[in-house]
Design a protein around this motif. Sequence first.
Motif, PDB file in Angstrom:
ATOM      1  N   PRO A 137       0.843  -1.204   0.000  1.00  0.00           N
ATOM      2  CA  PRO A 137       0.000   0.000   0.000  1.00  0.00           C
ATOM      3  C   PRO A 137       0.875   1.250   0.000  1.00  0.00           C
ATOM      4  O   PRO A 137       1.956   1.257   0.591  1.00  0.00           O
ATOM      5  CB  PRO A 137      -0.797  -0.123   1.295  1.00  0.00           C
ATOM      6  CG  PRO A 137      -0.056  -1.078   2.140  1.00  0.00           C
ATOM      7  CD  PRO A 137       0.721  -1.965   1.234  1.00  0.00           C
ATOM      8  N   PRO A 138       0.427   2.311  -0.663  1.00  0.00           N
ATOM      9  CA  PRO A 138       1.234   3.542  -0.749  1.00  0.00           C
ATOM     10  C   PRO A 138       1.169   4.346   0.548  1.00  0.00           C
ATOM     11  O   PRO A 138       0.498   5.368   0.630  1.00  0.00           O
ATOM     12  CB  PRO A 138       0.592   4.288  -1.918  1.00  0.00           C
ATOM     13  CG  PRO A 138      -0.830   3.824  -1.905  1.00  0.00           C
ATOM     14  CD  PRO A 138      -0.812   2.407  -1.414  1.00  0.00           C
ATOM     15  N   VAL A 139       1.861   3.876   1.565  1.00  0.00           N
ATOM     16  CA  VAL A 139       1.879   4.536   2.872  1.00  0.00           C
ATOM     17  C   VAL A 139       3.322   4.738   3.320  1.00  0.00           C
ATOM     18  O   VAL A 139       4.252   4.228   2.700  1.00  0.00           O
ATOM     19  CB  VAL A 139       1.119   3.694   3.935  1.00  0.00           C
ATOM     20  CG1 VAL A 139      -0.351   3.597   3.579  1.00  0.00           C
ATOM     21  CG2 VAL A 139       1.721   2.322   4.080  1.00  0.00           C
ATOM     22  N   HIS A 140       3.496   5.454   4.413  1.00  0.00           N
ATOM     23  CA  HIS A 140       4.823   5.662   5.011  1.00  0.00           C
ATOM     24  C   HIS A 140       4.777   5.146   6.444  1.00  0.00           C
ATOM     25  O   HIS A 140       4.538   5.916   7.377  1.00  0.00           O
ATOM     26  CB  HIS A 140       5.210   7.138   4.986  1.00  0.00           C
ATOM     27  CG  HIS A 140       5.343   7.691   3.613  1.00  0.00           C
ATOM     28  ND1 HIS A 140       6.396   7.389   2.797  1.00  0.00           N
ATOM     29  CD2 HIS A 140       4.540   8.516   2.899  1.00  0.00           C
ATOM     30  CE1 HIS A 140       6.256   7.996   1.647  1.00  0.00           C
ATOM     31  NE2 HIS A 140       5.122   8.691   1.678  1.00  0.00           N
ATOM     32  N   PRO A 141       5.000   3.842   6.650  1.00  0.00           N
ATOM     33  CA  PRO A 141       4.950   3.319   8.023  1.00  0.00           C
ATOM     34  C   PRO A 141       6.099   3.865   8.855  1.00  0.00           C
ATOM     35  O   PRO A 141       7.199   4.074   8.358  1.00  0.00           O
ATOM     36  CB  PRO A 141       5.064   1.811   7.841  1.00  0.00           C
ATOM     37  CG  PRO A 141       5.687   1.626   6.504  1.00  0.00           C
ATOM     38  CD  PRO A 141       5.323   2.814   5.680  1.00  0.00           C
TER      39      PRO A 141
END
Length: 176
Positions: A137-141
């Motif tokens: 998914p296009p996220v920044h964990p």
Amino acid sequence: MKGFKTKLDLNNRQRTLMAKHAGVARHAWNWGLATCKEISEAGGELPSAIDLHKRLVAEVKSQNPWYYEVSKCSPQEALRHLNKAFKRVGQVKGTGFPKFKKKKVKDSFYLEGSIKISGDWVKLPRLGWIKSHEQLPPVHPKNVTIGKRVGDWYIAFKIDFEPSPQLPFERGAKGG
């Protein structure tokens, strides 16, 4: 929040680095557990995770240069988990005294910092770009947990998740 977990496609160098990270986390846990047992048996108060980490840096890291080959998060988080395990003893039914960890049994470690995701690639501190088994998914964990199960390495992290709105259930509506 929703959890996301997927398999990683690793080359031999990356597998070695993963094993080193898990090994350092296991070593820090076992060292911390042995230290806490000694203190406990002597009648002292259990140290906090921060105190254990300070002691680990002073006593252990200088004697074990392989600690410097991995991210500092790996041993730090292992000591935090150990501290949480001690707090659960007696408070949570069914939990006993923490146990020593064995090599190649549920190997895992934690990383935080500059984690980037691009398509099916993830960039991790000290490990570089690693290919995942599926599109991410296009996220920044902010942090990830890496674990090994049945010979394969997996990455897990939490993402903010907005569920799609549900249509309200209408009372008395007849199905057609």
